[in-house]
Scaffold this active site. Structure first.
Site, PDB file in Angstrom:
ATOM      1  N   LYS A   1      87.883 -24.497 -38.197  1.00 16.08           N
ATOM      2  CA  LYS A   1      86.786 -24.973 -37.357  1.00 16.08           C
ATOM      3  C   LYS A   1      86.456 -26.403 -37.770  1.00 16.08           C
ATOM      4  O   LYS A   1      86.360 -26.704 -38.951  1.00 16.08           O
ATOM      5  CB  LYS A   1      85.570 -24.054 -37.516  1.00 16.08           C
ATOM      6  CG  LYS A   1      84.469 -24.346 -36.526  1.00 16.08           C
ATOM      7  CD  LYS A   1      83.365 -23.296 -36.585  1.00 16.08           C
ATOM      8  CE  LYS A   1      82.281 -23.656 -35.579  1.00 16.08           C
ATOM      9  NZ  LYS A   1      81.158 -22.729 -35.640  1.00 16.08           N
TER      10      LYS A   1
ATOM     11  N   HIS B   1      72.868 -19.591 -30.797  1.00 16.98           N
ATOM     12  CA  HIS B   1      73.780 -20.739 -30.808  1.00 16.98           C
ATOM     13  C   HIS B   1      73.145 -21.881 -31.592  1.00 16.98           C
ATOM     14  O   HIS B   1      71.954 -22.167 -31.426  1.00 16.98           O
ATOM     15  CB  HIS B   1      74.082 -21.197 -29.378  1.00 16.98           C
ATOM     16  CG  HIS B   1      74.856 -22.474 -29.302  1.00 16.98           C
ATOM     17  ND1 HIS B   1      76.195 -22.549 -29.597  1.00 16.98           N
ATOM     18  CD2 HIS B   1      74.454 -23.736 -28.983  1.00 16.98           C
ATOM     19  CE1 HIS B   1      76.593 -23.825 -29.459  1.00 16.98           C
ATOM     20  NE2 HIS B   1      75.563 -24.550 -29.094  1.00 16.98           N
TER      21      HIS B   1
ATOM     22  N   HIS C   1      76.118 -19.359 -39.288  1.00 19.51           N
ATOM     23  CA  HIS C   1      75.179 -20.427 -39.637  1.00 19.51           C
ATOM     24  C   HIS C   1      74.113 -20.087 -40.668  1.00 19.51           C
ATOM     25  O   HIS C   1      73.324 -20.963 -41.014  1.00 19.51           O
ATOM     26  CB  HIS C   1      74.488 -20.941 -38.367  1.00 19.51           C
ATOM     27  CG  HIS C   1      75.444 -21.434 -37.344  1.00 19.51           C
ATOM     28  ND1 HIS C   1      76.211 -22.569 -37.539  1.00 19.51           N
ATOM     29  CD2 HIS C   1      75.786 -20.937 -36.135  1.00 19.51           C
ATOM     30  CE1 HIS C   1      76.977 -22.750 -36.467  1.00 19.51           C
ATOM     31  NE2 HIS C   1      76.747 -21.777 -35.612  1.00 19.51           N
TER      32      HIS C   1
END
Length: 145
Positions: free
Chosen positions: A64, A137, A37
């Site tokens: 993904k 996350h 990310h």
């Protein structure tokens, strides 16, 4: 007061038991978060950017479905786990400020490479999960506020 080398060794060995066993695991989860990310200085931010970054970061086997890249400093992202974030839902934190992001969405078709992506540029609040003060996350379900 003089401390013998043997006493120092004993103190050192005892301190190893105090270090949490999850430290290495958390560090791995943080590094994985960064790999998936984090991209401080993106180039292009179009479908070519998405296809290149997804492949470079090994997120294409299988393809993904959705992945978001955050374009800011590691310190600013980490600060969401502290003073630049507030609780959101269960075990999540939402940023107090907006971040520049690029969301890559799989165009569909086969989940096998080569993967084709659409790019969506935005400037929005982000939601992450933190463990021991580290981002681990990114919540893709959160869109905007």
């Amino acid at each position: 007061m003089v401390i013998s080398p043997g006493s120092l060794l004993l103190v050192f060995l005892l301190s190893l038991d105090v270090i949490p066993p999850t430290l290495a695991q958390d560090n791995y989860r943080y590094k994985n978060f960064l790999n998936q990310h984090y991209d401080a200085k993106p180039t292009g931010r179009d479908y070519r950017y998405c296809e290149s970054m997804m492949k470079k970061r090994k997120l294409t086997s299988p393809c993904k479905e959705v992945n978001t890249f955050i374009h800011d400093t590691k310190n600013n992202i980490k600060a969401i786990c502290g003073e630049n974030g507030r609780p959101y839902g269960v075990n999540l934190r939402i940023s107090n400020s907006r971040f520049q992001i690029t969301t890559c969405k799989h165009k569909g078709g086969s989940p096998k490479p080569p993967c084709q992506y659409k790019a969506f540029k935005d400037f929005r609040y982000i939601v992450i999960a933190c463990e021991d003060g580290w981002p681990v996350h990114f919540d893709e379900s959160f869109i905007s506020m």
